[in-house]
Design a protein around this motif. Structure first.
Motif, mmCIF file in Angstrom:
data_model
loop_
_atom_site.group_PDB
_atom_site.id
_atom_site.type_symbol
_atom_site.label_atom_id
_atom_site.label_comp_id
_atom_site.label_asym_id
_atom_site.label_seq_id
_atom_site.Cartn_x
_atom_site.Cartn_y
_atom_site.Cartn_z
ATOM 1 N N ARG A 1 -1.340 -1.314 -6.673
ATOM 2 C CA ARG A 1 -0.471 -2.057 -5.759
ATOM 3 C C ARG A 1 -0.517 -3.562 -6.074
ATOM 4 N NH1 ARG A 1 1.157 1.896 -2.465
ATOM 5 N NH2 ARG A 1 -0.325 3.531 -1.914
ATOM 6 N N TRP A 2 -0.173 -3.892 -7.326
ATOM 7 C CA TRP A 2 -0.241 -5.280 -7.764
ATOM 8 C C TRP A 2 0.898 -6.131 -7.239
ATOM 9 C CZ3 TRP A 2 0.883 -5.468 -13.756
ATOM 10 C CH2 TRP A 2 2.006 -4.681 -14.052
ATOM 11 N N ALA A 3 1.884 -5.513 -6.592
ATOM 12 C CA ALA A 3 2.983 -6.271 -5.984
ATOM 13 C C ALA A 3 2.897 -6.246 -4.460
ATOM 14 C CB ALA A 3 4.332 -5.714 -6.433
ATOM 15 N N SER A 4 1.713 -5.989 -3.930
ATOM 16 C CA SER A 4 1.558 -5.945 -2.477
ATOM 17 C C SER A 4 1.466 -7.353 -1.909
ATOM 18 C CB SER A 4 0.298 -5.169 -2.086
ATOM 19 O OG SER A 4 0.089 -5.267 -0.683
ATOM 20 N N SER B 1 9.656 -8.513 2.447
ATOM 21 C CA SER B 1 10.908 -8.447 1.694
ATOM 22 C C SER B 1 10.628 -8.239 0.210
ATOM 23 C CB SER B 1 11.685 -9.752 1.886
ATOM 24 O OG SER B 1 10.972 -10.821 1.258
ATOM 25 N N HIS B 2 11.710 -8.016 -0.539
ATOM 26 C CA HIS B 2 11.599 -7.958 -1.986
ATOM 27 C C HIS B 2 10.982 -9.243 -2.530
ATOM 28 C CE1 HIS B 2 14.380 -4.636 -1.454
ATOM 29 N NE2 HIS B 2 14.286 -4.331 -2.730
ATOM 30 N N GLU B 3 11.344 -10.371 -1.923
ATOM 31 C CA GLU B 3 10.833 -11.654 -2.409
ATOM 32 C C GLU B 3 9.311 -11.734 -2.268
ATOM 33 O OE1 GLU B 3 13.383 -11.276 -0.427
ATOM 34 O OE2 GLU B 3 15.103 -12.251 -1.384
ATOM 35 N N HIS B 4 8.762 -11.203 -1.177
ATOM 36 C CA HIS B 4 7.306 -11.192 -1.006
ATOM 37 C C HIS B 4 6.646 -10.372 -2.120
ATOM 38 C CE1 HIS B 4 8.233 -12.277 3.274
ATOM 39 N NE2 HIS B 4 7.142 -13.003 3.114
ATOM 40 N N SER B 5 7.229 -9.213 -2.432
ATOM 41 C CA SER B 5 6.641 -8.362 -3.464
ATOM 42 C C SER B 5 6.775 -8.995 -4.842
ATOM 43 C CB SER B 5 7.297 -6.973 -3.449
ATOM 44 O OG SER B 5 6.846 -6.242 -2.326
ATOM 45 N N GLU C 1 4.901 0.292 -13.754
ATOM 46 C CA GLU C 1 6.104 -0.027 -13.001
ATOM 47 C C GLU C 1 5.904 -1.336 -12.253
ATOM 48 O OE1 GLU C 1 6.400 3.426 -10.540
ATOM 49 O OE2 GLU C 1 6.422 4.785 -12.274
ATOM 50 N N PHE C 2 6.999 -1.944 -11.806
ATOM 51 C CA PHE C 2 6.886 -3.210 -11.089
ATOM 52 C C PHE C 2 6.185 -3.046 -9.744
ATOM 53 C CE2 PHE C 2 9.996 -4.308 -14.251
ATOM 54 C CZ PHE C 2 9.777 -5.655 -14.500
ATOM 55 N N GLY C 3 6.285 -1.882 -9.141
ATOM 56 C CA GLY C 3 5.518 -1.608 -7.929
ATOM 57 C C GLY C 3 6.377 -1.484 -6.693
ATOM 58 N N ARG C 4 5.867 -0.707 -5.743
ATOM 59 C CA ARG C 4 6.593 -0.441 -4.514
ATOM 60 C C ARG C 4 6.215 -1.384 -3.383
ATOM 61 N NH1 ARG C 4 6.317 5.187 -6.686
ATOM 62 N NH2 ARG C 4 6.866 3.876 -8.439
ATOM 63 N N GLY C 5 5.273 -2.282 -3.623
ATOM 64 C CA GLY C 5 4.837 -3.167 -2.552
ATOM 65 C C GLY C 5 3.542 -2.668 -1.926
ATOM 66 N N PRO C 6 3.349 -2.876 -0.631
ATOM 67 C CA PRO C 6 2.085 -2.507 0.009
ATOM 68 C C PRO C 6 1.979 -1.015 0.271
ATOM 69 C CG PRO C 6 3.584 -3.383 1.648
ATOM 70 C CD PRO C 6 4.273 -3.537 0.315
ATOM 71 N N SER C 7 0.790 -0.601 0.626
ATOM 72 C CA SER C 7 0.586 0.781 1.037
ATOM 73 C C SER C 7 1.518 1.124 2.189
ATOM 74 C CB SER C 7 -0.862 0.979 1.475
ATOM 75 O OG SER C 7 -1.003 2.218 2.156
ATOM 76 N N PRO C 8 2.163 2.300 2.156
ATOM 77 C CA PRO C 8 3.070 2.670 3.260
ATOM 78 C C PRO C 8 2.350 2.802 4.590
ATOM 79 C CG PRO C 8 2.711 4.523 1.769
ATOM 80 C CD PRO C 8 2.136 3.319 1.093
#
Length: 304
Positions: A74-77, A129-133, A108-115
């Motif tokens: 989760r490197w884009a969290s 938002s996408h910008e945060h990720s 992959e670029f990542g889905r963001g934080p843990s659901p």
């Protein structure tokens, strides 16, 4: 060129049997996707020294090599604790690749934080938002690119359906902005209809940045006026995402392979089918044979 198997449909096999299976199906390379006994999804690697030694021995015994290793963290969290943990796990995974003698990784670029920490159904979860990720991913890359460069490992990146970045652009521009010879692009054929509309033009646009491709088929979810799939209730947030055998979907394989040859592609070609685990062996053999036909057709020098 390396033709590799993504053995995710064979993940129930131990590492030694996995190498045997790949060789039996006609592959001399593996792209190792996440598995519980090596690099599991989202959590710290299990690739301890004994397991690495076991895996290296199995590869050697069966005449198979690692083309690439695929971690998912989760490197884009936007949650800094998750992002920092992901960077630590990435660094351990890079060291595992080095110990395995593997000079390529992909992700992959990542889905963001843990659901579990989100409260709405969107790609990044919760109020983020996408910008945060994207900002979180950039922070992670600032830490990790120097590690890839120091260790001589190349990272091949793919936009992925449901990620904060799932289209050809801005993915290609972002990778070019990094400006590292150790960061390249992975064109995943079954994501084509998320990337954009003109496959040949997209491959030309990415050009020499393409170092890795995934081969599997899919349907164009945007076709028939958006009515290829009818989702009820209307407006439900659903992502159609398929990895089928070649010729079961709508990818034009002559366009795909000829376009790659046209930009001078000479990287990793991975058979990346997930759809039918009950016929995993048949699918693996079929994909190996069909990929080879296109390689022979568009890269005749490979036969020499």
């Amino acid at each position: 060129m390396k033709i590799a198997l993504d053995p995710y449909m064979h993940r129930h096999l131990g590492l030694r049997d996995l190498c045997r299976k790949a060789a039996e199906l006609g592959y001399d390379h593996i792209e190792l996707s996440p598995r519980e006994d090596f690099l599991p999804w989202w959590v710290r690697p299990r690739a301890h020294k004994e397991r690495i030694a076991e895996f290296k021995s199995a590869l050697r015994d069966h005449g198979v090599k690692l083309a690439s290793i695929l971690p998912m963290y989760r490197w884009a969290s936007p949650h800094e604790d998750e992002r920092q943990a992901a960077v630590r796990y990435w660094k351990e995974a890079i060291q595992a690749a080095v110990e395995m003698g593997c000079d390529t990784m992909n992700s992959e670029f990542g889905r963001g934080p843990s659901p579990d920490r989100g409260h709405r159904s969107n790609c990044c979860g919760g109020m983020h938002s996408h910008e945060h990720s994207e900002a979180a991913w950039w922070r992670s890359m600032e830490e990790l690119v120097p590690v890839f460069e120091k260790e001589g490992v190349t990272l091949n990146m793919e936009p992925h359906p449901e990620d904060w970045c799932e289209t050809l652009q801005p993915a290609v521009d972002m990778l070019k902005t990094i400006g590292s010879k150790n960061v390249k692009f992975l064109y995943c054929a079954p994501h084509t209809f998320y990337f954009g509309n003109d496959m040949a033009e997209m491959i030309r646009e990415a050009g020499s940045l393409i170092a890795h491709v995934h081969v599997a088929d899919t349907y164009n979810h945007k076709a028939s006026s958006g009515l290829r799939y009818i989702i009820n209730p209307p407006g439900a947030k659903v992502t159609i995402h398929q990895h089928m055998d070649m010729y079961q979907g709508e990818i034009n394989w002559d366009v795909f392979f000829s376009s790659l040859a046209g930009v001078g592609f000479d990287g990793i070609v991975t058979a990346c089918v997930f759809g039918w685990e009950e016929r995993a062996d048949e699918s693996g053999r079929f994909m190996r044979e069909e990929i080879q036909k296109y390689v022979d057709k568009y890269w005749p020098a490979e036969r020499a």
